[in-house]
Design a protein around this motif. Structure first.
Motif, PDB file in Angstrom:
ATOM      1  N   GLY A  54       0.805  -1.218   0.000  1.00 56.02           N
ATOM      2  CA  GLY A  54       0.000   0.000   0.000  1.00 56.02           C
ATOM      3  C   GLY A  54       0.833   1.262   0.000  1.00 56.02           C
ATOM      4  N   PRO A  55       0.165   2.419  -0.076  1.00 57.31           N
ATOM      5  CA  PRO A  55       0.853   3.709  -0.231  1.00 57.31           C
ATOM      6  C   PRO A  55       1.486   4.212   1.060  1.00 57.31           C
ATOM      7  N   ASP A  56       2.599   4.956   0.889  1.00 59.38           N
ATOM      8  CA  ASP A  56       3.312   5.555   2.012  1.00 59.38           C
ATOM      9  C   ASP A  56       4.006   6.807   1.493  1.00 59.38           C
ATOM     10  N   LYS A  57       3.810   7.914   2.198  1.00 56.49           N
ATOM     11  CA  LYS A  57       4.393   9.178   1.731  1.00 56.49           C
ATOM     12  C   LYS A  57       4.783  10.033   2.924  1.00 56.49           C
ATOM     13  N   CYS A  58       6.058  10.445   2.977  1.00 59.77           N
ATOM     14  CA  CYS A  58       6.521  11.356   4.013  1.00 59.77           C
ATOM     15  C   CYS A  58       7.915  11.830   3.636  1.00 59.77           C
ATOM     16  N   ASN A  68       7.987   8.372  -1.141  1.00 61.81           N
ATOM     17  CA  ASN A  68       6.741   8.469  -1.912  1.00 61.81           C
ATOM     18  C   ASN A  68       6.646   7.206  -2.753  1.00 61.81           C
ATOM     19  N   LYS A  69       6.002   6.186  -2.199  1.00 61.81           N
ATOM     20  CA  LYS A  69       5.980   4.902  -2.894  1.00 61.81           C
ATOM     21  C   LYS A  69       4.774   4.078  -2.485  1.00 61.81           C
ATOM     22  N   VAL A  70       4.416   3.150  -3.349  1.00 63.95           N
ATOM     23  CA  VAL A  70       3.431   2.123  -3.022  1.00 63.95           C
ATOM     24  C   VAL A  70       4.231   0.873  -2.653  1.00 63.95           C
ATOM     25  N   HIS A  71       4.310   0.622  -1.365  1.00 63.56           N
ATOM     26  CA  HIS A  71       5.120  -0.502  -0.883  1.00 63.56           C
ATOM     27  C   HIS A  71       4.581  -1.839  -1.388  1.00 63.56           C
ATOM     28  N   PHE A  72       5.501  -2.742  -1.678  1.00 65.47           N
ATOM     29  CA  PHE A  72       5.180  -4.163  -1.730  1.00 65.47           C
ATOM     30  C   PHE A  72       6.373  -4.872  -1.106  1.00 65.47           C
ATOM     31  N   VAL A  96      13.322 -12.532   6.257  1.00 65.23           N
ATOM     32  CA  VAL A  96      13.933 -11.333   5.682  1.00 65.23           C
ATOM     33  C   VAL A  96      12.873 -10.545   4.917  1.00 65.23           C
ATOM     34  N   GLU A  97      12.885  -9.215   5.079  1.00 62.39           N
ATOM     35  CA  GLU A  97      11.981  -8.350   4.306  1.00 62.39           C
ATOM     36  C   GLU A  97      12.592  -8.089   2.934  1.00 62.39           C
ATOM     37  N   HIS A  98      11.863  -8.442   1.892  1.00 62.68           N
ATOM     38  CA  HIS A  98      12.317  -8.227   0.524  1.00 62.68           C
ATOM     39  C   HIS A  98      11.437  -7.135  -0.103  1.00 62.68           C
ATOM     40  N   HIS A  99      12.043  -5.991  -0.409  1.00 60.18           N
ATOM     41  CA  HIS A  99      11.318  -4.824  -0.897  1.00 60.18           C
ATOM     42  C   HIS A  99      11.308  -4.782  -2.427  1.00 60.18           C
ATOM     43  N   LEU A 100      10.144  -4.493  -2.977  1.00 58.74           N
ATOM     44  CA  LEU A 100      10.043  -4.301  -4.422  1.00 58.74           C
ATOM     45  C   LEU A 100      10.863  -3.089  -4.826  1.00 58.74           C
ATOM     46  N   LYS A 101      11.736  -3.264  -5.823  1.00 59.57           N
ATOM     47  CA  LYS A 101      12.549  -2.152  -6.313  1.00 59.57           C
ATOM     48  C   LYS A 101      11.725  -1.241  -7.227  1.00 59.57           C
ATOM     49  N   TYR A 102      12.037   0.045  -7.168  1.00 61.00           N
ATOM     50  CA  TYR A 102      11.406   1.049  -8.036  1.00 61.00           C
ATOM     51  C   TYR A 102       9.873   0.950  -8.023  1.00 61.00           C
ATOM     52  N   PRO A 103       9.263   0.991  -6.838  1.00 59.73           N
ATOM     53  CA  PRO A 103       7.798   0.901  -6.777  1.00 59.73           C
ATOM     54  C   PRO A 103       7.161   2.167  -7.336  1.00 59.73           C
ATOM     55  N   PRO A 104       5.889   2.098  -7.731  1.00 60.96           N
ATOM     56  CA  PRO A 104       5.206   3.288  -8.247  1.00 60.96           C
ATOM     57  C   PRO A 104       4.991   4.327  -7.149  1.00 60.96           C
ATOM     58  N   LEU A 140      11.203  14.060  -6.874  1.00 60.14           N
ATOM     59  CA  LEU A 140      10.000  14.168  -6.045  1.00 60.14           C
ATOM     60  C   LEU A 140      10.067  15.387  -5.138  1.00 60.14           C
ATOM     61  N   ASP A 141      11.253  15.690  -4.657  1.00 62.74           N
ATOM     62  CA  ASP A 141      11.434  16.866  -3.808  1.00 62.74           C
ATOM     63  C   ASP A 141      11.060  18.140  -4.570  1.00 62.74           C
ATOM     64  N   LEU A 142      11.509  18.224  -5.831  1.00 66.85           N
ATOM     65  CA  LEU A 142      11.189  19.396  -6.654  1.00 66.85           C
ATOM     66  C   LEU A 142       9.691  19.478  -6.956  1.00 66.85           C
ATOM     67  N   ILE A 143       9.083  18.344  -7.278  1.00 68.33           N
ATOM     68  CA  ILE A 143       7.647  18.336  -7.617  1.00 68.33           C
ATOM     69  C   ILE A 143       6.815  18.806  -6.432  1.00 68.33           C
ATOM     70  N   GLU A 144       7.113  18.275  -5.250  1.00 72.10           N
ATOM     71  CA  GLU A 144       6.330  18.640  -4.069  1.00 72.10           C
ATOM     72  C   GLU A 144       6.478  20.126  -3.747  1.00 72.10           C
ATOM     73  N   LYS A 145       7.675  20.679  -3.981  1.00 75.87           N
ATOM     74  CA  LYS A 145       7.870  22.104  -3.741  1.00 75.87           C
ATOM     75  C   LYS A 145       7.030  22.930  -4.720  1.00 75.87           C
ATOM     76  N   ALA A 146       6.983  22.478  -5.983  1.00 80.68           N
ATOM     77  CA  ALA A 146       6.210  23.207  -6.994  1.00 80.68           C
ATOM     78  C   ALA A 146       4.718  23.138  -6.719  1.00 80.68           C
ATOM     79  N   GLU A 147       4.249  22.017  -6.137  1.00 78.53           N
ATOM     80  CA  GLU A 147       2.828  21.910  -5.790  1.00 78.53           C
ATOM     81  C   GLU A 147       2.440  22.949  -4.745  1.00 78.53           C
ATOM     82  N   LYS A 148       3.385  23.253  -3.855  1.00 84.97           N
ATOM     83  CA  LYS A 148       3.107  24.249  -2.825  1.00 84.97           C
ATOM     84  C   LYS A 148       3.303  25.672  -3.339  1.00 84.97           C
ATOM     85  N   GLN A 149       4.190  25.828  -4.340  1.00 83.92           N
ATOM     86  CA  GLN A 149       4.454  27.145  -4.916  1.00 83.92           C
ATOM     87  C   GLN A 149       4.271  27.054  -6.434  1.00 83.92           C
TER      88      GLN A 149
END
Length: 533
Positions: free
Chosen positions: A136-140, A144-148, A161-169, A449-458
């Motif tokens: 599911g989604p997680d953002k902070c 900014n990813k949809v975990h699997f 062992v926790e195996h994380h999906l690489k390059y999630p959406p 993502l850092d740049l996009i989020e800043k532009a959304e606010k400004q």
């Protein structure tokens, strides 16, 4: 008439067969049409004070499970009647979630728990409770990813062992209801869908798709191997035979006065750059005893505006042609260079070959999150053995709501004021979020993502952000085409402030800006001279 009755009977039988098939393929489903008490168990652990509510989705008559308070930890679980095996055929995990107040920092993922024999109790459900899959989604901040995440037991070591999906959406950036689907196939494939659209396809056994890989490396660095004391890793060394030239002056300054400079004609030596403001008057409530002797504020000297300069003239500085700085011997190839030392490889005691993941069964569905936002709504949680069943639920439960919300959002975009994001800008940001998911840009995803989020606010810096992202893309393409190790520089719009992964930083910055404004206001006010005591 008899033929028509026969056709009607066959149609009814077919419909019943489909219904029974759907029921057979549905292992778990909760629409939250009824209050969740009795089906879902809220954790009694002290850390989890967040209050769950049975609430309508904003603008709908449809109910869901609501995160009702900000800055809280939440934990709730629903035990299945029978465990669901992930080893037999396909398995589909699907649920809806809506960030009704947006999502700046928080999670909205589900945990699919192992049987309680693994060591957990519903009333004590927490972040340590053993799960098979987290999805599911997680953002902070930079996340900014949809975990699997698959929690998999190594059959040789016995370690989970926790195996994380690489390059999630990435997580959709709006306040609409979205449906998240994970389809686990018997050929080791997993597909991640958002709103029915495939965003990611991966193979459980591929090292390119999961980190760390489910199949460990055959060899590992020997932990007992030590670098020899005489091992020289320096590729270059100072030339031991080099001698500093006799004419090398290490004390020569970098800059000297320009002796050829001439004072400009009309320079006003006797005029100060600032003068007392002739229009300023002493305030009526000024108390010399209390406030000290009053002094008029300073203003720029108007005579200096037409002159080349005021005050004492000094020759400008220029680079010293004799400057050489501190001498150091030139570098030469190191004759004793042996390369960068690495420990020798030994067989990995945990190495194992797998044909399929050793999935643990799902015995419960849990939500265990820590979020700074309220208004997160969960709905239509489904576990099925057939992706057609999941598709049917998307069409009948999710899509009607989404279409209504999308039309409402479109109307709001069209009537947005100058301070808000226009519909065009929202589409631009949607495209940019998709760009951030491109695999070859993964190294720079957090920057983008850092740049996009800043532009959304400004919104006024959107163009600058687009240019910055284009610079990143072109630089990466150049590296891919022509090689090279140089890292791309992220060109930032001057107005784009540096974003923080820490929520308190924005508060500190606001306080600093307020202090700066207070300083400026103080500078503009009449100055007070204190008497010596």
């Amino acid at each position: 008439m008899g033929r028509f009755a026969l056709l009607l009977l066959l149609a009814f039988a077919s419909f019943q067969a489909l219904c029974f098939a759907a029921d057979d393929d549905t292992a778990f489903y909760d629409s939250f049409d009824e209050p969740f008490d009795g089906r879902w168990i809220v954790s009694d652990k002290d850390d989890y004070k967040g209050v769950w509510k049975h609430s309508k989705s904003e603008g709908h008559d449809d109910y869901g499970l609501l995160v009702s308070e900000k800055a809280r930890k939440y934990a709730i679980v629903n035990e299945l009647n029978e465990p669901v095996s992930l080893k037999d055929g396909s398995t589909v995990l699907q649920f809806e979630t809506r960030f009704q107040n947006g999502l700046e920092c928080g999670g909205a993922y589900l945990k699919y728990l192992r049987p309680q024999e693994a060591g957990w109790k519903a009333k004590l459900f927490d972040n340590e409770s053993p799960y098979s899959i987290m999805f599911g989604p997680d953002k902070c901040g930079a996340t900014n990813k949809v975990h699997f995440i698959l929690k998999h037991k190594n059959p040789k070591s016995g370690e989970y062992v926790e195996h994380h999906l690489k390059y999630p959406p990435s997580v959709p950036s709006d306040k609409l209801t979205h449906v998240y689907t994970a389809i686990l196939k018997p050929d080791n494939e997993v597909r991640i869908l958002i709103d029915g659209e495939e965003k990611k396809k991966a193979n459980f056994l591929s090292a390119d798709d999961f980190e760390p890989p489910l199949i460990p490396a055959k060899t590992i660095p020997d932990p007992d191997d030590k670098k020899p004391e005489d091992w020289d890793e320096r590729a270059k060394i100072p030339d031991p035979n080099a001698v500093k030239p006799d004419d090398w002056d290490e004390d020569a300054p970098m800059e000297i006065e320009d002796e050829e400079a001439v004072k400009p004609e009309g320079w006003l030596d006797d005029e100060p750059e600032e003068i007392d403001d002739p229009e300023a008057t002493k305030p009526e409530d000024w108390d010399d005893e209390e406030d000290g002797e009053w002094e008029a504020p300073k203003i720029d000297n108007p005579k200096c505006e037409t002159a080349p300069g005021c005050g004492e003239w000094k020759r400008p500085m220029k680079m010293n042609p004799a400057y050489k700085g501190k001498w150091s011997a030139p570098l030469i190839d190191n004759p004793n260079y042996k390369g960068i030392w690495k420990p020798q490889e030994i067989p990995n005691p945990d190495y194992v070959e797998l044909d399929k993941p050793d999935f643990e069964p799902i015995a419960a569905v849990g939500i265990e999150i820590w979020t700074m936002q309220d208004g997160i709504l969960f709905d239509n949680i489904l576990i099925a053995k057939n992706d057609k069943v999941a598709e049917s639920y998307r069409e009948t439960t999710w899509k009607p709501k989404f279409e209504v919300e999308k039309e409402k959002q479109k109307a709001e975009d069209e009537s947005t004021d100058s301070d808000g994001l226009s519909g065009v800008q929202k589409k631009v940001f949607d495209v940019l979020y998709k760009v951030a998911d491109i695999p070859f840009l993964s190294e720079y995803k957090l920057q983008i993502l850092d740049l996009i989020e800043k532009a959304e606010k400004q919104p006024n810096i959107t163009i600058g952000v687009i240019v910055s992202i284009l610079v990143i893309i072109l630089t990466v393409l150049f590296r891919l085409l022509f090689g090279g190790k140089k890292q791309p520089k992220v060109e930032k719009n001057p107005e784009v402030a540096e974003t923080s992964n820490n929520q308190s930083t924005s508060g500190e910055k606001a306080e600093e800006e307020e202090e700066e404004e207070e300083k400026e206001g103080t500078a503009a006010a009449p100055r007070r001279r204190r008497r010596d005591t």
